[in-house]
Design a protein around this motif. Structure first.
Motif, PDB file in Angstrom:
ATOM      1  N   THR A 148       0.833  -1.198   0.000  1.00  0.00           N
ATOM      2  CA  THR A 148       0.000   0.000   0.000  1.00  0.00           C
ATOM      3  C   THR A 148       0.865   1.244   0.000  1.00  0.00           C
ATOM      4  O   THR A 148       1.885   1.297   0.658  1.00  0.00           O
ATOM      5  N   SER A 149       0.449   2.233  -0.752  1.00  0.00           N
ATOM      6  CA  SER A 149       1.188   3.489  -0.812  1.00  0.00           C
ATOM      7  C   SER A 149       0.215   4.615  -1.065  1.00  0.00           C
ATOM      8  O   SER A 149      -0.946   4.401  -1.385  1.00  0.00           O
ATOM      9  N   ILE A 150       0.699   5.821  -0.897  1.00  0.00           N
ATOM     10  CA  ILE A 150      -0.113   7.012  -1.150  1.00  0.00           C
ATOM     11  C   ILE A 150       0.622   7.877  -2.138  1.00  0.00           C
ATOM     12  O   ILE A 150       1.788   8.189  -1.934  1.00  0.00           O
ATOM     13  N   LEU A 151      -0.024   8.261  -3.210  1.00  0.00           N
ATOM     14  CA  LEU A 151       0.569   9.178  -4.176  1.00  0.00           C
ATOM     15  C   LEU A 151      -0.240  10.467  -4.135  1.00  0.00           C
ATOM     16  O   LEU A 151      -1.048  10.743  -4.988  1.00  0.00           O
ATOM     17  N   ARG A 152      -0.054  11.218  -3.100  1.00  0.00           N
ATOM     18  CA  ARG A 152      -0.771  12.471  -2.963  1.00  0.00           C
ATOM     19  C   ARG A 152      -0.020  13.324  -1.968  1.00  0.00           C
ATOM     20  O   ARG A 152       0.803  12.839  -1.200  1.00  0.00           O
ATOM     21  N   ASN A 153      -0.316  14.603  -1.972  1.00  0.00           N
ATOM     22  CA  ASN A 153       0.364  15.513  -1.061  1.00  0.00           C
ATOM     23  C   ASN A 153      -0.484  15.695   0.188  1.00  0.00           C
ATOM     24  O   ASN A 153      -1.095  16.720   0.402  1.00  0.00           O
ATOM     25  N   LEU A 154      -0.554  14.665   1.022  1.00  0.00           N
ATOM     26  CA  LEU A 154      -1.363  14.712   2.239  1.00  0.00           C
ATOM     27  C   LEU A 154      -0.471  14.480   3.438  1.00  0.00           C
ATOM     28  O   LEU A 154       0.189  13.462   3.536  1.00  0.00           O
ATOM     29  N   ALA A 155      -0.438  15.430   4.357  1.00  0.00           N
ATOM     30  CA  ALA A 155       0.307  15.243   5.601  1.00  0.00           C
ATOM     31  C   ALA A 155      -0.620  14.612   6.619  1.00  0.00           C
ATOM     32  O   ALA A 155      -1.626  15.189   6.997  1.00  0.00           O
ATOM     33  N   VAL A 156      -0.308  13.398   7.078  1.00  0.00           N
ATOM     34  CA  VAL A 156      -1.168  12.672   7.994  1.00  0.00           C
ATOM     35  C   VAL A 156      -0.768  12.987   9.427  1.00  0.00           C
ATOM     36  O   VAL A 156       0.413  12.965   9.762  1.00  0.00           O
ATOM     37  N   ALA A 157      -1.734  13.273  10.265  1.00  0.00           N
ATOM     38  CA  ALA A 157      -1.430  13.590  11.659  1.00  0.00           C
ATOM     39  C   ALA A 157      -0.822  12.382  12.350  1.00  0.00           C
ATOM     40  O   ALA A 157      -1.321  11.277  12.256  1.00  0.00           O
ATOM     41  N   ALA A 158       0.291  12.600  13.065  1.00  0.00           N
ATOM     42  CA  ALA A 158       0.951  11.532  13.803  1.00  0.00           C
ATOM     43  C   ALA A 158       0.860  11.841  15.292  1.00  0.00           C
ATOM     44  O   ALA A 158       0.013  12.613  15.734  1.00  0.00           O
ATOM     45  N   LEU A 199       7.654   8.228   8.183  1.00  0.00           N
ATOM     46  CA  LEU A 199       8.208   7.090   7.444  1.00  0.00           C
ATOM     47  C   LEU A 199       8.112   7.269   5.939  1.00  0.00           C
ATOM     48  O   LEU A 199       8.436   6.340   5.189  1.00  0.00           O
ATOM     49  N   GLU A 200       7.669   8.439   5.483  1.00  0.00           N
ATOM     50  CA  GLU A 200       7.542   8.696   4.047  1.00  0.00           C
ATOM     51  C   GLU A 200       8.387   9.906   3.654  1.00  0.00           C
ATOM     52  O   GLU A 200       8.333  10.945   4.320  1.00  0.00           O
ATOM     53  N   GLU A 201       9.149   9.772   2.593  1.00  0.00           N
ATOM     54  CA  GLU A 201       9.980  10.879   2.127  1.00  0.00           C
ATOM     55  C   GLU A 201       9.146  11.792   1.232  1.00  0.00           C
ATOM     56  O   GLU A 201       9.132  11.661   0.011  1.00  0.00           O
ATOM     57  N   ARG A 202       8.473  12.724   1.870  1.00  0.00           N
ATOM     58  CA  ARG A 202       7.646  13.673   1.130  1.00  0.00           C
ATOM     59  C   ARG A 202       8.430  14.958   0.933  1.00  0.00           C
ATOM     60  O   ARG A 202       8.674  15.697   1.884  1.00  0.00           O
ATOM     61  N   LYS A 203       8.802  15.220  -0.292  1.00  0.00           N
ATOM     62  CA  LYS A 203       9.552  16.435  -0.597  1.00  0.00           C
ATOM     63  C   LYS A 203       8.621  17.629  -0.768  1.00  0.00           C
ATOM     64  O   LYS A 203       9.062  18.773  -0.699  1.00  0.00           O
ATOM     65  N   HIS A 204       7.340  17.359  -1.012  1.00  0.00           N
ATOM     66  CA  HIS A 204       6.332  18.414  -1.198  1.00  0.00           C
ATOM     67  C   HIS A 204       5.120  18.043  -0.337  1.00  0.00           C
ATOM     68  O   HIS A 204       4.124  17.530  -0.827  1.00  0.00           O
ATOM     69  N   ASP A 205       5.233  18.293   0.944  1.00  0.00           N
ATOM     70  CA  ASP A 205       4.273  17.783   1.911  1.00  0.00           C
ATOM     71  C   ASP A 205       3.083  18.737   2.014  1.00  0.00           C
ATOM     72  O   ASP A 205       3.201  19.836   2.562  1.00  0.00           O
TER      73      ASP A 205
END
Length: 706
Positions: A3-13, A457-463
Motif C-alpha cells: 500500500t502506498s499514497i501518491l498524494r500531497n497529504l500530511a497525515v497527523a501523527a 516514514l515517508e519521504e515527502r519532498k512536497h508535503d
C-alpha cells in the motif's frame, strides 16, 4: 503488493508537547492537492516521476512511470496501491487496454507483454515488435480495435506512426512520418539558454542561443472522434519543458498543428515545467494532463517529478489546459466540476514575500527569504539539523489558513545508499525522513499545533496538508524534530494557502503588449503595478474568448515571453491577485547595515603597516542605521588598528595587559575615545566612539554609534 499514497497529504501523527494548547486536525479525506506531486512507495525514498501514463482499467485508475518494475492502481486519484511486477516491461513504457486486457511495451525493447493479473503484478511475454528502435514507443487502440504505434524521440527525426498486427505485433504498414519540430514558427519549442535549470553537458559545451528541441513522448487520445497527438518539447533540463498537440480525424493522419499551443506550459512560479506525460479521461469524463517536471533536491541534485493539470476540449475541438495557478490547490477528480478547466480553489498564497523569522541561518546564500520566494532553485537552511531549529512566517495580519505545502530541501546531506528499484519495501530497513511539527499563533507567543510528524516514514519532498476547517493565525512556525542523511533543516518554500477579508482579484486594464517585429515568437508586456498585489496572471491566446495560455508573475510588472506561434495574432489579459496582506520588504539598512564598514586588525610592528591595506586577519563589521554597539572580542596585548577597509584610521595604538586583563565581575572601561562625528549632508547626526573593556583572558573593543 504494498500500500502506498501518491498524494500531497500530511497525515497527523503522535503529538509532541512543544507548548501547544491544542491540536487542529488536518482533513482526513482531503478534497484538494497541489503540484508538485510526490511519488511514494512504502518506506522507500521518494521515487522519480518520469514519463507518466494514467488510464482506467476495470474501474480502477492505473498509474505507470518510467524505469520502475511496478505501478499503482486505485479506485480514485487519491489513494493508491503499489504493485511490484518483476516481469513488467519497465523502462519508458507504453500501456494500453486491448480486447479487455492490459498490453505493455517499452522504448528500445522489442518485447510486448500482457498482464495476466495486474493487481498481483503478473505479466507474460506475448510477442515482439518489428524493431527495437521505436523511440518513446506509445501504443494506441482505436474504437475499431486496430492497434497503432506512435514513436519519436529526437532533435532531427520525425514523429511517426505505424499500424501493428494485434497478434504478432509486427508492422502491418510502413511507418508514416507525421511532423518535426518547427522552431521558426513555434516559440515554445525553442531551447533558450536562459531557461536552463541544469546542464546535461556537464561543462562539455554551452547551450546555443537557439537549438533544435528534443521532440519526444508521443501520446494519442481520442475525444469526440478526433485524435489528439501530444508531444513534449525541448528537454527536461529547461523550465520551458512543455507539451504541444496535433489533431487529426484519422489515426494515421495527416495531423494538423494546433495554433493554440502550447497545451501545457509553466515557466514561472514555484513549480515549473510540464512535459512528457499523457492526457486521460477520469471517471466523470473530465480530461487531465499529467506531466514530468524538472526537480532539484540537495546540493546539485536533479531529477524529475510529477504535476497534473485540468484539461478540456472546447466546442470547436481545441484541446487546452489550465496552468494559470498550476501550483496552487486544486480539486481531486471526484470533486471537480464536469466540463471546462476551472478546478482551482479561491485560496490565495498567504506566505509569498512575507516576513521570515528563523532560529539560525547556515550561510547568506541560504537566507530566510528564500523559503518564501516562489523559486524552487533556492532554499533556506538552518545552521544545523538539530531538534528545535525553526522557521516562522509572519503574515503581518490575521488570515484563515486552508492548506499548507512544505517543500523541503536537503543541504549538507551525506548521500544515502541507493535502493534497488524492484526490491520490495518490506525488505528495506525502516528509516525516518524529515520529521517536524507545525504551529500557528495570533501573537507569536501562544501556539496551536496543527501538524505533527515526529516519526515520518515517508519521504515527502512536497508535503501538502489540507485542514479539516480553516485555522485563524498570523504566524506559522515549522519546527524541526529530526532530519536525515545528516542534512541541515532546510525549506525550499513554505507555501501557506487561505483567505482574508481583503483578498481579491483585480483586472488590469492599463497595460502594453508589444510583439517583437523581428521575431514574432516573442512579446514584452508592461503594466502599471496594482497597489498591494501579490502577483499577476497574464493570459493570452489567439481568440478573444480563448485565452488558454498563461504566465504567473511575482515581484514585477513586466513579462518577456517567447512562447508565441509566429502566424496568428494574439490577445492578452492581465489580472492582479492579492491575499489582502501587506508584502514584507526587508529593510537592508536594519538587517545588513548602512554600508559603512569598519575593521579591527593587530599591527605587526610599528611602521610596517599601511592603514589603507585590508588585513587578512582583520575582523570586519558593518555599521547599521541608527544607534548601536559593535563588539570586537578576543583583543590581546599588542598593537591594534581600527579603520575602514582600505580606508583612513579611526584609532590606532598599543594595548597592554593592564588595559585588557581583569578579574573583576564588571570592570570599567580602561580606554575611551571619540572617533569621529557622524552626519548626513551638512547636518551633524551623532558621534562614533570606542572603549576597551578588560576580561579574564582577553579584552573587548567596543564601537558605539550614538
Amino acid at each position: 503488493m504494498k500500500t502506498s499514497i501518491l498524494r500531497n497529504l500530511a497525515v497527523a501523527a503522535f503529538a509532541l508537547t512543544m507548548g501547544a494548547t491544542a491540536f487542529a486536525q488536518p482533513a482526513q479525506q482531503p478534497k484538494t492537492f497541489a503540484n508538485p506531486l510526490d511519488v511514494i512507495i512504502g518506506n522507500e525514498r521518494a521515487y522519480r516521476g518520469g514519463e507518466p501514463i494514467v488510464l482506467i482499467y476495470q474501474d480502477d485508475y492505473y498509474l505507470f512511470v518510467s524505469h520502475r518494475k511496478g505501478y499503482w492502481y486505485g479506485k480514485d486519484m487519491q489513494n493508491w496501491t503499489y504493485v511490484d511486477a518483476p516481469n513488467y516491461p519497465g523502462g519508458v513504457v507504453s500501456v494500453v487496454e486491448m480486447d479487455g486486457q492490459l498490453i505493455g511495451c517499452s522504448m528500445n525493447n522489442k518485447n510486448v507483454y500482457r498482464a495476466v493479473d495486474p493487481k498481483k503484478g503478473e505479466w507474460v511475454k506475448i510477442g515482439e515488435l518489428s524493431s527495437d528502435r521505436y523511440g518513446d514507443a506509445n501504443m494506441f487502440v482505436d474504437d475499431d480495435g486496430k492497434l497503432y504505434l506512435y514513436f519519436g524521440w529526437s532533435q532531427i527525426m520525425p514523429f511517426q506512426v505505424v499500424e501493428l498486427d494485434k497478434k504478432t505485433f509486427k508492422e502491418k504498414t510502413k511507418p508514416t512520418p507525421l511532423f518535426w519540430s518547427d522552431i521558426k514558427n513555434h516559440g515554445f519549442e525553442v531551447r533558450k539558454p536562459e531557461d536552463v535549470i541544469y546542464s546535461i553537458f556537464n561543462g562539455r559545451r554551452d547551450y546555443n542561443p537557439e537549438e533544435l528541441p528534443w521532440i519526444e513522448g508521443p501520446y494519442v487520445i481520442k475525444h469526440n472522434n478526433l485524435y489528439y497527438l501530444q508531444y513534449a518539447a525541448i528537454g527536461l533540463e529547461f523550465i520551458s519543458y512543455s507539451h504541444g498537440v496535433y489533431v487529426a480525424d484519422n489515426p494515421l493522419g495527416p495531423f494538423k498543428y494546433s495554433e493554440h499551443n502550447p497545451l501545457t506550459f509553466k515557466t514561472s512560479g514555484f513549480q515549473v515545467g510540464a512535459g512528457h506525460g499523457s492526457t486521460f479521461h477520469d471517471k466523470k469524463g473530465n480530461l487531465w494532463t499529467i506531466c514530468m517536471i524538472p526537480a532539484q533536491y540537495g546540493e546539485g541534485g536533479r531529477g524529475s517529478e510529477l504535476a497534473i493539470y485540468p484539461t478540456a476540449v472546447d466546442a470547436d475541438g481545441v484541446m487546452y489546459s489550465n496552468t494559470a495557478y498550476g501550483d496552487y490547490p486544486q480539486y481531486y477528480a471526484e470533486y471537480r466540476r464536469v466540463g471546462g478547466t476551472e478546478n482551482y480553489t479561491d485560496w490565495k498564497l498567504l506566505s509569498v514575500n512575507k516576513k521570515p523569522i528563523v532560529s539560525s541561518t547556515l550561510d547568506p546564500k541560504y537566507k530566510a527569504a528564500n523559503a518564501l520566494d516562489e523559486d524552487f532553485k533556492t532554499c533556506w537552511a538552518a545552521a544545523t539539523g538539530d531538534p528545535g531549529e525553526y522557521f516562522i512566517v509572519d503574515f503581518g495580519a490575521k488570515a484563515s489558513i486552508n492548506a499548507i505545502q512544505i517543500n523541503w530541501d536537503h543541504i549538507g546531506a551525506t548521500p544515502a545508499p541507493g535502493r534497488q528499484n524492484s526490491a520490495p519495501a518490506q525488505a528495506q530497513p525502516e528509516v525516518t525522513y524529515q520529521c517536524y511539527e507545525v504551529f500557528t499563533s495570533l501573537d507569536n507567543q501562544n501556539w496551536t499545533k496543527i501538524i505533527s510528524k515526529p516519526r515520518n516514514l515517508e519521504e515527502r519532498k512536497h508535503d501538502y496538508t489540507e485542514m479539516a476547517k480553516p485555522v485563524e493565525a498570523r504566524y506559522v512556525k515549522v519546527v524541526n524534530v529530526s532530519t536525515y542523511d545528516g542534512a541541515k533543516f532546510c525549506i525550499k518554500d513554505l507555501r501557506v494557502f487561505g483567505t482574508t477579508p481583503k483578498a481579491k482579484v483585480t483586472p488590469v486594464y492599463d497595460f502594453l503588449a508589444v510583439r517583437n517585429p523581428e521575431d514574432r515568437r516573442e512579446a514584452n508586456l508592461l503594466w502599471n503595478p496594482v497597489p498591494g498585489a501579490d502577483g499577476y496572471v497574464v493570459r493570452y491566446g489567439i481568440e478573444k474568448d480563448k485565452l488558454y495560455n498563461s504566465y504567473i508573475v511575482y515581484d514585477k510588472n513586466t513579462l518577456y515571453m517567447h512562447s508565441l506561434n509566429t502566424n496568428p495574432e494574439y490577445y492578452f489579459q492581465v489580472e492582479a491577485f492579492d491575499s489582502g496582506l501587506d508584502t514584507y520588504r526587508e529593510n537592508s539598512l536594519e538587517t545588513l547595515g548602512s554600508g559603512a564598514e569598519i575593521q579591527l586588525a593587530q599591527r605587526p610592528k610599528q611602521g610596517q603597516f599601511s592603514a589603507y591595506r585590508e588585513q587578512s586577519n582583520a575582523v570586519i563589521q558593518m555599521l547599521k542605521d541608527g544607534p548601536g554597539e559593535y563588539v570586537f572580542d578576543n583583543v590581546v596585548p599588542g598593537n591594534w588598528i581600527l579603520n575602514h577597509s582600505y580606508g583612513p584610521v579611526l584609532w590606532a595604538g598599543e594595548l597592554t595587559e593592564k588595559e585588557l586583563i581583569s578579574n573583576e565581575a564588571n570592570p570599567a572601561p580602561t580606554v575611551e575615545a571619540d572617533l569621529t562625528l557622524l552626519g548626513v549632508g551638512d547636518q551633524i547626526t551623532g558621534i562614533l566612539q570606542m572603549k576597551i573593556i578588560p576580561g579574564k583572558e582577553s579584552g573587548k573593543l567596543v564601537v558605539i554609534k550614538k
